[in-house]
Design a protein around this motif. Structure first.
Motif, mmCIF file in Angstrom:
data_model
loop_
_atom_site.group_PDB
_atom_site.id
_atom_site.type_symbol
_atom_site.label_atom_id
_atom_site.label_comp_id
_atom_site.label_asym_id
_atom_site.label_seq_id
_atom_site.Cartn_x
_atom_site.Cartn_y
_atom_site.Cartn_z
ATOM 1 N N THR A 33 0.838 -1.197 0.000
ATOM 2 C CA THR A 33 0.000 0.000 0.000
ATOM 3 C C THR A 33 0.870 1.243 0.000
ATOM 4 O O THR A 33 1.753 1.386 0.842
ATOM 5 C CB THR A 33 -0.929 0.023 1.233
ATOM 6 O OG1 THR A 33 -1.714 -1.167 1.253
ATOM 7 C CG2 THR A 33 -1.842 1.239 1.204
ATOM 8 N N ILE A 34 0.621 2.141 -0.940
ATOM 9 C CA ILE A 34 1.367 3.396 -1.035
ATOM 10 C C ILE A 34 0.411 4.563 -0.843
ATOM 11 O O ILE A 34 -0.640 4.627 -1.484
ATOM 12 C CB ILE A 34 2.091 3.520 -2.383
ATOM 13 C CG1 ILE A 34 3.155 2.420 -2.532
ATOM 14 C CG2 ILE A 34 2.736 4.904 -2.521
ATOM 15 C CD1 ILE A 34 3.837 2.409 -3.884
ATOM 16 N N VAL A 35 0.774 5.469 0.068
ATOM 17 C CA VAL A 35 0.038 6.715 0.240
ATOM 18 C C VAL A 35 0.946 7.842 -0.238
ATOM 19 O O VAL A 35 2.063 8.004 0.267
ATOM 20 C CB VAL A 35 -0.382 6.948 1.699
ATOM 21 C CG1 VAL A 35 -1.175 8.249 1.813
ATOM 22 C CG2 VAL A 35 -1.207 5.775 2.220
ATOM 23 N N ASP A 36 0.477 8.615 -1.200
ATOM 24 C CA ASP A 36 1.269 9.668 -1.823
ATOM 25 C C ASP A 36 0.739 11.033 -1.383
ATOM 26 O O ASP A 36 -0.408 11.151 -0.923
ATOM 27 C CB ASP A 36 1.173 9.536 -3.354
ATOM 28 C CG ASP A 36 2.045 10.549 -4.080
ATOM 29 O OD1 ASP A 36 3.280 10.396 -4.028
ATOM 30 O OD2 ASP A 36 1.491 11.478 -4.689
ATOM 31 N N ASN A 37 1.563 12.058 -1.530
ATOM 32 C CA ASN A 37 1.108 13.405 -1.167
ATOM 33 C C ASN A 37 -0.063 13.881 -2.030
ATOM 34 O O ASN A 37 -0.797 14.791 -1.648
ATOM 35 C CB ASN A 37 2.256 14.412 -1.279
ATOM 36 C CG ASN A 37 2.748 14.607 -2.701
ATOM 37 O OD1 ASN A 37 3.493 13.775 -3.206
ATOM 38 N ND2 ASN A 37 2.349 15.690 -3.354
ATOM 39 N N SER B 99 13.979 15.594 -9.469
ATOM 40 C CA SER B 99 13.447 14.298 -9.882
ATOM 41 C C SER B 99 13.624 13.262 -8.777
ATOM 42 O O SER B 99 14.389 13.454 -7.834
ATOM 43 C CB SER B 99 14.143 13.822 -11.155
ATOM 44 O OG SER B 99 15.528 13.660 -10.926
ATOM 45 N N GLY B 100 12.904 12.166 -8.919
ATOM 46 C CA GLY B 100 12.988 11.079 -7.958
ATOM 47 C C GLY B 100 11.744 10.922 -7.119
ATOM 48 O O GLY B 100 11.670 10.033 -6.291
ATOM 49 N N TYR B 101 10.732 11.747 -7.334
ATOM 50 C CA TYR B 101 9.520 11.675 -6.526
ATOM 51 C C TYR B 101 8.587 10.587 -7.054
ATOM 52 O O TYR B 101 8.640 10.175 -8.214
ATOM 53 C CB TYR B 101 8.796 13.025 -6.523
ATOM 54 C CG TYR B 101 8.604 13.650 -7.878
ATOM 55 C CD1 TYR B 101 7.531 13.311 -8.688
ATOM 56 C CD2 TYR B 101 9.525 14.595 -8.348
ATOM 57 C CE1 TYR B 101 7.360 13.891 -9.937
ATOM 58 C CE2 TYR B 101 9.361 15.171 -9.595
ATOM 59 C CZ TYR B 101 8.290 14.822 -10.387
ATOM 60 O OH TYR B 101 8.136 15.381 -11.623
ATOM 61 N N HIS B 102 7.693 10.139 -6.174
ATOM 62 C CA HIS B 102 6.646 9.201 -6.565
ATOM 63 C C HIS B 102 5.427 10.001 -7.010
ATOM 64 O O HIS B 102 5.094 11.031 -6.428
ATOM 65 C CB HIS B 102 6.279 8.303 -5.385
ATOM 66 C CG HIS B 102 5.177 7.335 -5.678
ATOM 67 N ND1 HIS B 102 3.840 7.651 -5.504
ATOM 68 C CD2 HIS B 102 5.208 6.069 -6.139
ATOM 69 C CE1 HIS B 102 3.102 6.613 -5.847
ATOM 70 N NE2 HIS B 102 3.900 5.644 -6.228
ATOM 71 N N GLY B 103 4.751 9.534 -8.053
ATOM 72 C CA GLY B 103 3.564 10.238 -8.513
ATOM 73 C C GLY B 103 3.894 11.468 -9.333
ATOM 74 O O GLY B 103 4.882 11.499 -10.084
ATOM 75 N N PHE C 3 8.288 2.188 4.405
ATOM 76 C CA PHE C 3 9.305 2.883 3.614
ATOM 77 C C PHE C 3 8.874 4.320 3.380
ATOM 78 O O PHE C 3 7.691 4.595 3.159
ATOM 79 C CB PHE C 3 9.500 2.209 2.252
ATOM 80 C CG PHE C 3 9.948 0.770 2.308
ATOM 81 C CD1 PHE C 3 11.291 0.451 2.236
ATOM 82 C CD2 PHE C 3 9.019 -0.247 2.428
ATOM 83 C CE1 PHE C 3 11.706 -0.876 2.289
ATOM 84 C CE2 PHE C 3 9.418 -1.577 2.470
ATOM 85 C CZ PHE C 3 10.766 -1.898 2.403
ATOM 86 N N ALA C 4 9.830 5.232 3.410
ATOM 87 C CA ALA C 4 9.578 6.639 3.089
ATOM 88 C C ALA C 4 10.310 6.994 1.803
ATOM 89 O O ALA C 4 11.330 6.385 1.457
ATOM 90 C CB ALA C 4 10.045 7.543 4.221
ATOM 91 N N ASP D 31 6.747 13.277 0.374
ATOM 92 C CA ASP D 31 6.426 12.661 -0.920
ATOM 93 C C ASP D 31 5.484 11.474 -0.717
ATOM 94 O O ASP D 31 4.277 11.628 -0.804
ATOM 95 C CB ASP D 31 7.711 12.242 -1.626
ATOM 96 C CG ASP D 31 7.459 11.717 -3.034
ATOM 97 O OD1 ASP D 31 6.346 11.909 -3.551
ATOM 98 O OD2 ASP D 31 8.374 11.107 -3.618
ATOM 99 N N ALA D 32 6.009 10.297 -0.428
ATOM 100 C CA ALA D 32 5.155 9.120 -0.315
ATOM 101 C C ALA D 32 5.652 8.194 0.791
ATOM 102 O O ALA D 32 6.836 8.199 1.140
ATOM 103 C CB ALA D 32 5.104 8.361 -1.648
ATOM 104 N N ILE D 33 4.728 7.387 1.313
ATOM 105 C CA ILE D 33 5.031 6.365 2.309
ATOM 106 C C ILE D 33 4.475 5.041 1.801
ATOM 107 O O ILE D 33 3.352 4.979 1.282
ATOM 108 C CB ILE D 33 4.419 6.681 3.686
ATOM 109 C CG1 ILE D 33 4.951 8.009 4.221
ATOM 110 C CG2 ILE D 33 4.701 5.544 4.669
ATOM 111 C CD1 ILE D 33 6.416 7.989 4.633
ATOM 112 N N ARG D 34 5.255 3.991 1.974
ATOM 113 C CA ARG D 34 4.877 2.653 1.487
ATOM 114 C C ARG D 34 4.758 1.690 2.661
ATOM 115 O O ARG D 34 5.627 1.648 3.533
ATOM 116 C CB ARG D 34 5.925 2.153 0.499
ATOM 117 C CG ARG D 34 5.597 0.843 -0.191
ATOM 118 C CD ARG D 34 6.669 0.530 -1.215
ATOM 119 N NE ARG D 34 6.226 -0.442 -2.187
ATOM 120 C CZ ARG D 34 6.862 -0.720 -3.312
ATOM 121 N NH1 ARG D 34 7.992 -0.083 -3.591
ATOM 122 N NH2 ARG D 34 6.389 -1.619 -4.155
#
Length: 206
Positions: free
Chosen positions: A39-43, A62-66, A96-97, A163-166
Motif C-alpha cells: 500500500t502506497i500513500v502519496d502526497n 526528480s525522484g519523486y513518486h507520482g 518505507f519513506a 512525498d510518499a510512504i509505502r
C-alpha cells in the motif's frame, strides 16, 4: 526551481535483502516472511493524506513518486504531513519513506510511526537516498486506518520533503505462527537405480 535545487537523481527501488530474496524464491527454511499487500500513500492521494501548515508543491527535483512532492519552505517547525493507509488486514508491515534528495534538505526529518503497539519516531536525512524507498522500520499494524506515519519539520535544519510512504506487508495474521515441517519418509536418493528421495511438507493446522 522553487526549493533551490535542480539536481537529477537516479531512481532506485530497494528492499531489505531478506524480502528481496524471498520475492526471488531464494530463501529456504522454516517460516520465511510472507509477502502480502503493498500500500502506497502519496502526497497527491485523494484519501489517506493530510497536512498541517502551509506546504508547497514542487516537481523541481526528480525522484519523486507520482506527479510531484511537497516541501515545507525551510520553515523549521509547525508543519506536518500524515499518511494513513487503509490496510485490509492486521499484520507486520515494513514501512518505507520516499523523498527527493539535495544538499539543502534536512538531515533530521522526523517520521512518527503510529502502530499497534504505540508510536515510534525515526529521524532520517533527506540529503541523500533520494528517489528510492528508504526503510524506516518493521511494525505491527491493525486492519483499517488506525495506523499512520506523520512527517514533522520540528527543528529541521533544512528543507523537509513530503512525498510518499509505502506499507509492505511482511506477514499475514492468517498465517503468522504456523510452522512448516519437512517429513522425510525416504530421504535417500539412489543414483544407481534412479530411486528418488521422498519428502512431505506439512503446515501446522492443516
Amino acid at each position: 526551481n522553487d526549493d533551490g535545487s535542480g539536481h537529477a537523481l537516479v531512481l532506485h527501488n530497494i528492499f531489505v535483502p531478506q524480502l528481496r530474496l524471498l520475492a526471488d524464491g531464494q530463501i529456504l527454511g522454516e517460516n520465511p516472511p510472507v509477502l502480502g499487500t503493498d500500500t502506497i500513500v502519496d502526497n497527491a492521494s485523494t484519501t489517506g493524506f493530510s497536512t498541517s501548515g502551509a506546504w508547497t508543491a514542487s516537481a523541481a527535483t526528480s525522484g519523486y513518486h507520482g506527479s510531484n512532492y511537497l516541501h515545507d519552505g525551510n520553515s523549521a517547525g509547525g508543519k506536518s504531513a500524515t499518511y494513513s493507509p487503509a490496510l485490509s488486514e492486521s499484520g507486520t508491515y515494513e514501512v518505507f519513506a520516499r523523498w527527493t534528495a539535495d544538499p539543502n534538505r534536512a538531515s533530521n526529518a522526523s517520521y512518527e510511526i503510529t502502530h499497534a503497539s504505540g508510536s515510534t519516531t525515526v529521524t532520517a536525512t533527506q540529503k541523500s537516498n533520494g528517489g528510492m524507498w528508504f526503510s524506516v522500520g518493521v511494525f505491527t499494524f491493525n486492519a483499517g486506518t488506525t495506523g499512520n506515519v506523520t512527517l514533522r519539520n520540528t527543528a529541521a535544519n533544512g528543507f523537509v520533503v513530503a512525498d510518499a510512504i509505502r506499507f509492505l506487508q511482511v506477514t499475514s495474521s492468517q498465517v503468522a505462527g504456523q510452522r512448516v515441517h519437512v517429513l522425510a519418509s525416504d530421504a535417500r536418493a539412489e543414483e544407481g537405480d534412479g530411486t528418488p528421495g521422498v519428502f512431505e511438507f506439512v503446515r501446522d493446522n492443516d
